[in-house]
Design a protein around this motif. Structure first.
Motif, PDB file in Angstrom:
ATOM      1  N   ASN A   1       3.061 -15.094   0.387  1.00  0.00           N
ATOM      2  CA  ASN A   1       3.956 -14.603  -0.678  1.00  0.00           C
ATOM      3  C   ASN A   1       3.011 -13.924  -1.807  1.00  0.00           C
ATOM      4  O   ASN A   1       2.529 -14.697  -2.620  1.00  0.00           O
ATOM      5  N   PRO A   2       2.769 -12.686  -1.646  1.00  0.00           N
ATOM      6  CA  PRO A   2       1.749 -12.128  -2.850  1.00  0.00           C
ATOM      7  C   PRO A   2       2.267 -11.786  -4.115  1.00  0.00           C
ATOM      8  O   PRO A   2       3.420 -11.790  -4.224  1.00  0.00           O
ATOM      9  N   VAL A   3       1.366 -12.072  -5.076  1.00  0.00           N
ATOM     10  CA  VAL A   3       1.705 -11.633  -6.624  1.00  0.00           C
ATOM     11  C   VAL A   3       0.943 -10.629  -6.684  1.00  0.00           C
ATOM     12  O   VAL A   3      -0.278 -10.468  -6.784  1.00  0.00           O
ATOM     13  N   ILE A   4       1.624  -9.441  -7.311  1.00  0.00           N
ATOM     14  CA  ILE A   4       1.086  -8.106  -7.604  1.00  0.00           C
ATOM     15  C   ILE A   4       1.224  -7.699  -8.841  1.00  0.00           C
ATOM     16  O   ILE A   4       1.971  -8.084  -9.666  1.00  0.00           O
TER      17      ILE A   4
ATOM     18  N   THR B   1      -2.564  -4.164  -7.940  1.00  0.00           N
ATOM     19  CA  THR B   1      -4.070  -5.158  -7.450  1.00  0.00           C
ATOM     20  C   THR B   1      -2.943  -6.323  -6.940  1.00  0.00           C
ATOM     21  O   THR B   1      -2.121  -6.851  -7.590  1.00  0.00           O
ATOM     22  N   ALA B   2      -3.294  -6.697  -5.903  1.00  0.00           N
ATOM     23  CA  ALA B   2      -2.475  -7.972  -5.228  1.00  0.00           C
ATOM     24  C   ALA B   2      -3.718  -9.149  -5.090  1.00  0.00           C
ATOM     25  O   ALA B   2      -4.526  -8.980  -4.951  1.00  0.00           O
TER      26      ALA B   2
ATOM     27  N   THR C   1       0.989  -1.091   0.077  1.00  0.00           N
ATOM     28  CA  THR C   1       0.085   0.140  -0.009  1.00  0.00           C
ATOM     29  C   THR C   1       0.801   1.270  -0.050  1.00  0.00           C
ATOM     30  O   THR C   1       0.428   2.136  -0.601  1.00  0.00           O
ATOM     31  N   GLY C   2       1.893   1.082   0.618  1.00  0.00           N
ATOM     32  CA  GLY C   2       2.960   2.275   0.800  1.00  0.00           C
ATOM     33  C   GLY C   2       3.422   2.691  -0.799  1.00  0.00           C
ATOM     34  O   GLY C   2       3.533   3.828  -1.299  1.00  0.00           O
ATOM     35  N   ILE C   3       3.768   1.493  -1.498  1.00  0.00           N
ATOM     36  CA  ILE C   3       4.229   1.876  -2.961  1.00  0.00           C
ATOM     37  C   ILE C   3       3.095   2.517  -3.926  1.00  0.00           C
ATOM     38  O   ILE C   3       3.023   3.411  -4.513  1.00  0.00           O
TER      39      ILE C   3
ATOM     40  N   PRO D   1       1.385   7.963  -7.916  1.00  0.00           N
ATOM     41  CA  PRO D   1       0.072   7.867  -8.237  1.00  0.00           C
ATOM     42  C   PRO D   1      -0.644   7.230  -9.684  1.00  0.00           C
ATOM     43  O   PRO D   1      -1.793   6.810  -9.788  1.00  0.00           O
ATOM     44  N   ASP D   2       0.484   7.293 -10.489  1.00  0.00           N
ATOM     45  CA  ASP D   2       0.099   6.577 -11.990  1.00  0.00           C
ATOM     46  C   ASP D   2       0.306   5.011 -11.888  1.00  0.00           C
ATOM     47  O   ASP D   2       0.121   4.371 -13.066  1.00  0.00           O
ATOM     48  N   VAL D   3       0.742   4.430 -10.881  1.00  0.00           N
ATOM     49  CA  VAL D   3       0.801   2.863 -10.706  1.00  0.00           C
ATOM     50  C   VAL D   3      -0.357   2.425 -10.039  1.00  0.00           C
ATOM     51  O   VAL D   3      -0.466   2.703  -8.792  1.00  0.00           O
TER      52      VAL D   3
END
Lengths: 294, 206
Positions: free
Chosen positions: A178-181, A170-171, A158-160, A165-167
């Motif tokens: 181990n998330p894949v975003i 969704t995770a 969430t920090g990233i 703003p233009d990125v």
């Protein structure tokens, strides 16, 4: 060692003997052939046969010589549990011994190679785990980069997400820690990034219209190149001591691709080189370069 | 589906096939590989008198989207684009009483299709009711969907292939839509603009 060499030569001469005996028998079974001609064909055939037999004789002498050089093994071979395999009666299990020998060879090779690799890697500092060897000053145990509570990773992501703003991120979590975003960079491209704890494990860059599959690469040449460069950057930014910073600097670098199609190369001033836009971004200055110009 | 730029290539004193051959040689020298052929066609229907103010329907097909049929309704004040299934052609036949096909206006652009890197280049020979009219070159950059981002890049590529005949500004239709996502209907609009100009010019348009 010399024993082994002698055994090898003995086996080799035995092989030669067998093959030449085979040739002699073949010649006998074929009998007279067309290339013996018409006149005195019997004599020619007999001569040929004599020649073959004398080679066989020589070979036999070689084998006897080689065998007499061999030393008799001191005692029974220590085969461990494998000797019981000889007592196996069922047909299909009798081939187990061959498989056993093969796998023994494999593990032997693996040991050799891993020892070599260990030597080479020890001199280069690409350690993925952080260790301190100092005994004088005991630091507090480092937080592991593999095994972190999911909340920490969640906060990082969430920090990233807030940082750029233009990125849009969704995770999904196919495996809990181990998330894949999936990071969409405005309308230019999207990247599928797999995490292992706090480390970036894998990155694939694709066009927006392509699938989110982690294992298929993009069908466009430009995104294949960017994927390669992302892998290079992922290794460059990796830092076991400060995993959060590593991820953040990687994302910062990745963010510079939002001008992938619209910025010319810093060196040559052109947009295209061999039909590709500048696919490399400098790791520090984030300036665009063609792969050939950097 | 990426951003596509369509532009006319001047024939000067050559014949149509000779121009195509010249461009084929140039682009093959750059490393392009031919991947089959392409065809874009356009048929125009106009409304009958008792349907009120005159309206025109252009029906176009593009071999790049073989299952679709595109149509653009021109009411004089605004244009309404529509992308439909191939069955739309049969519907037009049924509406024969309201919209009648204009005679001698079937326009076509067809020729070889090349791929080079992420670019797709199509060299089209334009005919209006079987009469040769000129050459249209279509350049598509497939990874990008926003014309504003990659116009400069495509222009540089086109200059490499077509030389000085490349305009320094994007085509007028795209100029107002540079920041929007590009869709196949935008390609159709560009073709229609060129076909309309080809139909108006009496001889060959150079």
């Amino acid at each position: 060692m010399t024993d082994l060499e002698q055994l090898q030569t003995a086996l080799h001469s035995l092989k030669v003997l067998r093959s030449n005996v085979g040739i002699a028998f073949e010649s006998v079974s074929n009998g007279l052939r067309a290339d013996h001609g018409e006149d005195g064909k019997e004599n020619k055939f007999i001569l040929e046969l004599q020649e073959l037999l004398s080679t066989v004789n020589n070979n036999l002498r070689d084998v006897e010589g080689a065998v007499s050089n061999l030393s008799i093994p001191p005692g029974p071979f220590a085969l461990g549990n494998t000797i019981y395999l000889s007592q196996e009666v069922t047909q299909e299990r009798q081939s187990l011994y061959v498989q056993l020998v093969n796998s023994y060879k494999w593990t032997d090779k693996i040991r050799d190679y891993s020892a070599l690799a260990g030597n080479i890697l020890a001199s280069n500092s690409v350690n993925k785990t952080y260790k301190t060897f100092s005994t004088t000053k005991r630091r507090k145990t480092q937080t592991s980069t593999h095994n972190v509570p999911p909340e920490v990773i969640e906060n990082l992501i969430t920090g990233i997400d807030r940082l750029f703003p233009d990125v849009t991120i969704t995770a999904s979590r196919p495996f809990v820690p181990n998330p894949v975003i999936q990071a969409s960079l405005s309308r230019v491209l999207k990247a599928v990034i797999a995490f292992k704890g706090l480390m970036i494990e894998w990155v694939v860059v694709k066009a927006h219209s392509e699938s989110n599959d982690l294992w298929t690469e993009s069908r466009y040449k430009v995104f294949k190149k960017v994927t390669e460069n992302c892998h290079a950057a992922m290794c460059h930014f990796h830092s076991p001591t400060m995993p959060e910073l590593a991820v953040k600097s990687f994302m910062h670098w990745f963010h510079s691709y939002n001008t992938l199609f619209s910025n010319p190369c810093k060196r040559c001033g052109n947009y295209l080189y061999s039909n590709l836009p500048p696919t490399w971004r400098d790791l520090r200055t984030l300036e665009p370069y063609h792969e050939e110009c950097k | 589906m990426g951003v596509t730029i369509l532009q006319q290539f001047p024939i000067e004193n050559r014949t149509g096939p000779a121009t195509i051959e010249l461009l084929t040689k140039r682009i093959s020298a750059l490393g392009a590989v031919q991947q089959g052929h392409f065809l874009v066609d356009c048929e125009t229907y106009s409304s009958v008198a008792n349907l009120g103010p005159p309206r025109t329907v252009h029906v176009l097909h593009n071999s790049e989207q073989p299952a679709s049929c595109f149509s653009i309704l021109d009411t004089g004040t605004k244009t309404i684009p529509l992308a439909a299934d191939g069955l739309f052609d049969l519907l037009m036949l049924k509406m024969n009483y309201f919209y009648q096909a204009k005679k001698q206006t079937k326009a076509e652009s067809k020729g070889p299709r090349f791929e080079i890197g992420d670019f797709c280049v199509k060299l089209g020979t334009v005919t209006v009711s079987q009469n040769f009219k000129g050459i249209l070159v279509e350049v598509e950059y497939r990874p990008c969907v926003v014309p504003g981002m990659c116009w400069e890049l495509i222009r540089e590529f086109m200059q490499g292939v077509l030389g000085s005949s490349v305009q320094s500004n994007p085509p007028p239709y795209l100029a107002t839509r540079m920041q929007e996502n590009y869709t196949p209907i935008d390609t159709i609009h560009q073709y229609l603009e060129h076909f309309t100009m080809f139909r108006k010019s009496p001889g060959m348009r150079t």
